[in-house]
Design a protein around this motif. Structure first.
Motif, PDB file in Angstrom:
ATOM      1  N   TRP A 414      35.646  17.452  74.750  1.00 41.77           N
ATOM      2  CA  TRP A 414      36.795  16.793  75.363  1.00 41.77           C
ATOM      3  C   TRP A 414      36.443  16.171  76.709  1.00 41.77           C
ATOM      4  N   SER A 415      35.517  16.795  77.430  1.00 40.30           N
ATOM      5  CA  SER A 415      35.157  16.270  78.753  1.00 40.30           C
ATOM      6  C   SER A 415      34.536  14.877  78.659  1.00 40.30           C
ATOM      7  N   LYS A 416      34.042  14.526  77.498  1.00 39.09           N
ATOM      8  CA  LYS A 416      33.413  13.217  77.300  1.00 39.09           C
ATOM      9  C   LYS A 416      34.392  12.184  76.751  1.00 39.09           C
ATOM     10  N   ASN A 417      35.650  12.593  76.549  1.00 41.39           N
ATOM     11  CA  ASN A 417      36.632  11.679  75.973  1.00 41.39           C
ATOM     12  C   ASN A 417      37.766  11.441  76.972  1.00 41.39           C
ATOM     13  N   PRO A 418      37.835  10.260  77.570  1.00 44.49           N
ATOM     14  CA  PRO A 418      38.843   9.991  78.607  1.00 44.49           C
ATOM     15  C   PRO A 418      40.276  10.212  78.137  1.00 44.49           C
ATOM     16  N   ALA A 419      40.581   9.866  76.881  1.00 42.74           N
ATOM     17  CA  ALA A 419      41.954  10.008  76.380  1.00 42.74           C
ATOM     18  C   ALA A 419      42.372  11.474  76.356  1.00 42.74           C
ATOM     19  N   ILE A 420      41.500  12.339  75.837  1.00 43.25           N
ATOM     20  CA  ILE A 420      41.829  13.762  75.775  1.00 43.25           C
ATOM     21  C   ILE A 420      41.903  14.363  77.173  1.00 43.25           C
ATOM     22  N   MET A 421      41.014  13.948  78.053  1.00 48.79           N
ATOM     23  CA  MET A 421      41.041  14.477  79.416  1.00 48.79           C
ATOM     24  C   MET A 421      42.317  14.069  80.136  1.00 48.79           C
ATOM     25  N   ASN A 422      42.791  12.843  79.910  1.00 56.53           N
ATOM     26  CA  ASN A 422      44.059  12.420  80.511  1.00 56.53           C
ATOM     27  C   ASN A 422      45.206  13.284  79.987  1.00 56.53           C
ATOM     28  N   PHE A 423      45.154  13.603  78.703  1.00 54.30           N
ATOM     29  CA  PHE A 423      46.170  14.482  78.117  1.00 54.30           C
ATOM     30  C   PHE A 423      46.129  15.866  78.760  1.00 54.30           C
ATOM     31  N   LEU A 424      44.939  16.440  78.862  1.00 54.17           N
ATOM     32  CA  LEU A 424      44.802  17.778  79.418  1.00 54.17           C
ATOM     33  C   LEU A 424      45.179  17.837  80.895  1.00 54.17           C
ATOM     34  N   ASN A 425      44.938  16.762  81.622  1.00 56.20           N
ATOM     35  CA  ASN A 425      45.234  16.756  83.060  1.00 56.20           C
ATOM     36  C   ASN A 425      46.708  17.016  83.355  1.00 56.20           C
ATOM     37  N   ALA A 432      43.236  25.964  82.419  1.00 55.01           N
ATOM     38  CA  ALA A 432      42.209  25.341  83.254  1.00 55.01           C
ATOM     39  C   ALA A 432      42.811  24.328  84.222  1.00 55.01           C
ATOM     40  N   GLN A 433      43.759  23.545  83.740  1.00 52.40           N
ATOM     41  CA  GLN A 433      44.389  22.555  84.611  1.00 52.40           C
ATOM     42  C   GLN A 433      45.282  23.224  85.643  1.00 52.40           C
ATOM     43  N   ARG A 434      45.973  24.276  85.238  1.00 55.52           N
ATOM     44  CA  ARG A 434      46.808  25.015  86.181  1.00 55.52           C
ATOM     45  C   ARG A 434      45.944  25.595  87.312  1.00 55.52           C
ATOM     46  N   MET A 435      44.770  26.091  86.936  1.00 54.53           N
ATOM     47  CA  MET A 435      43.897  26.683  87.943  1.00 54.53           C
ATOM     48  C   MET A 435      43.390  25.622  88.913  1.00 54.53           C
TER      49      MET A 435
END
Length: 480
Positions: A414-425, A432-435
């Protein structure tokens, strides 16, 4: 026969199905049809025992678009000092609110409760009402989503695996609070059957109701490792625990020779418990518990270890490894159902069928929300499967390195995929994002430890792969 059209037919309205659908609703224009056997959305929460609570943080459960819980800290009881645990009633109300205020008002959702899904031999899709018997044919334009794959077994519905003789009093956790209705004489003794989180909830509840620990026996065929709830709490005030939990997993993951060694290391650093410190647990299904609950449960001294029980007679239990005696007037409480399902992993996307799976163990809601986003965002099944590697649920400590490895590998994808990272952010469900958001208010030492996690993870990968392969070979009896 009635007939409707839909893009996605989703079987089940539990946490997995609703999380998947929440992402579909947010990131596509698809029409969704739900079919579920229960009267309300929420899956197994419809038949959960009355005193059940969510043992994981509310921040990581439910659907992405709607918060669960009130973010208050318990001030007394065995959970003192930690975020309040959402009750079963609150969770069920939350899912009903999601359906009535989020899904149905969208105009793109149809909902069939108290109904069953039938797939014909020619691939036709039919919904049958369990109340009226009315049949509805569903023309599925895109895919069927099998949310029933993670249907939990609960005490109220599971089939017990032991026999009971005449004269034995046996009940389920859900019926314990009904004692006032029957006005029956309280039993002189209680026997808890099962070693999982439900059995622990029953033990804590009985003692909170005034039952003396000496009046409780506990049948525990297998000991289990328990996650310290302090290590899973969200927010900056608990960041030292949660960061330490992640860091110590990877530190020991780089050198451990077995799953047992990983758990013993985590216990040493305060992230794991075991009820019987003289016994090495052989089970791990990700139960989370507070130190206060552990202290209560350790007061129960009469632990029965006779293997899997095959027969209960008045005053006696018969197991695969021996027999045990209990008071004749005992009430047996069947807690042997298990919510953790360990089945073979397979691709999530196969033809016109989607079977959501765990992508971050044990975070079912987060995993399903990511799968829903991938379905809404990417084109081919091949591309989607390449972005989501299913992880098998653990059963034993030996399975844990594979789960750790799977979590890391998906994060790397996922770290290599901008779309998924935007979703996770912006994902409410992602710890992980909460932390990351909490790091602004932590001490320098905690910030330093957080900075060590990435390098520790990279260092752990080769050994985790080795341990996972070793466990796989042992499970499948593959010679060295």
């Amino acid at each position: 026969m009635y007939e409707i059209d839909t893009d996605y037919l989703i079987v089940g309205t539990g946490a997995l199905s609703l999380s998947f659908a929440d992402s579909l609703l947010e990131y596509s224009d698809a029409h969704i049809t739900f079919v579920d056997q229960h009267p309300k959305p929420g899956g197994h929460w419809n038949v959960a025992y009355p005193f059940v609570t969510l043992h994981q943080p509310s921040a990581t459960y439910g659907i992405n678009s709607m918060s669960l819980g009130d973010d208050l800290i318990d001030t007394d009881g065995p959970n003192k000092g930690y975020y309040k645990l959402a009750t079963g009633t609150q969770v069920l109300s939350y899912f009903e609110q999601a359906m009535q205020q989020r899904f149905i008002p969208s105009g793109r959702v149809s909902y069939f409760p108290m109904s069953k899904y039938q797939e014909g031999t020619n691939g036709e899709h039919t919904i049958v009402s369990s109340i009226s018997g009315k049949k509805t044919r569903v023309n599925v334009r895109r895919k069927v989503v099998d949310g029933s794959a993670w249907t939990a077994s609960v005490p109220a519905t599971h089939k017990r695996k032991f026999e009971i003789a005449d004269g034995v009093r046996l009940t389920t956790p859900g019926k314990l609070p009904e004692a006032w209705i029957t006005d029956a004489k309280p039993p002189g003794h209680y026997v808890i059957m099962g070693g999982g989180k439900t059995a622990m909830d029953v033990g804590v509840w009985l003692m909170n109701m005034g039952v003396e620990a000496s009046s409780i026996s506990w049948v525990r065929p297998r000991e289990t490792w328990l996650i310290n709830r302090a290590s899973t709490q969200p927010g900056s005030q608990f960041a030292g625990n949660s960061i330490g939990w992640q860091l110590e997993q990877m530190r020991i993951g780089a050198t451990a020779t077995s799953g047992d060694e990983i758990f013993l290391h985590l216990e040493k650093h305060g992230h794991m418990f075991r009820l019987d410190q003289s016994s090495l647990p052989s089970k791990f299904h990700y139960p989370t518990i507070s130190e206060g609950e552990v202290d209560l449960l350790r007061q129960i001294k009469h632990i029965i270890k006779i293997g899997r029980v095959s027969l209960i007679e008045p005053g006696f239990l018969h197991g695969l490894d021996g027999d045990a005696e209990v008071p004749v007037d005992s009430l047996f409480i069947d807690c042997t159902a298990t919510a953790a399902k360990r089945s073979a992993v397979k691709p999530i996307w196969e033809g016109n069928r989607i079977t959501p799976a765990i992508l971050q163990v044990p975070l079912v809601s987060l995993s399903a929300s990511i799968a829903g986003f991938i379905e809404a965002t990417f084109e081919s099944n091949e591309e989607k499967n390449a972005l989501a590697m299913p992880i098998q649920m653990t059963d034993t400590p030996g399975d844990y390195p594979q789960a750790m490895l799977g979590n890391v590998m998906n994060r790397m994808l996922w770290s290599k995929n901008p779309a998924i990272m935007n979703f996770l952010n912006s994902a409410r469900l992602d710890p992980a994002q909460r932390m990351k958001h909490a790091m602004a208010n932590v001490s320098e030492s905690v910030r330093h430890d957080a900075g060590q996690i990435r390098n520790a993870t990279i260092a752990a990968l080769p050994n985790l792969q080795k341990l996972a392969a070793k466990n796989h070979a042992a499970e499948n009896k593959i010679p060295d």
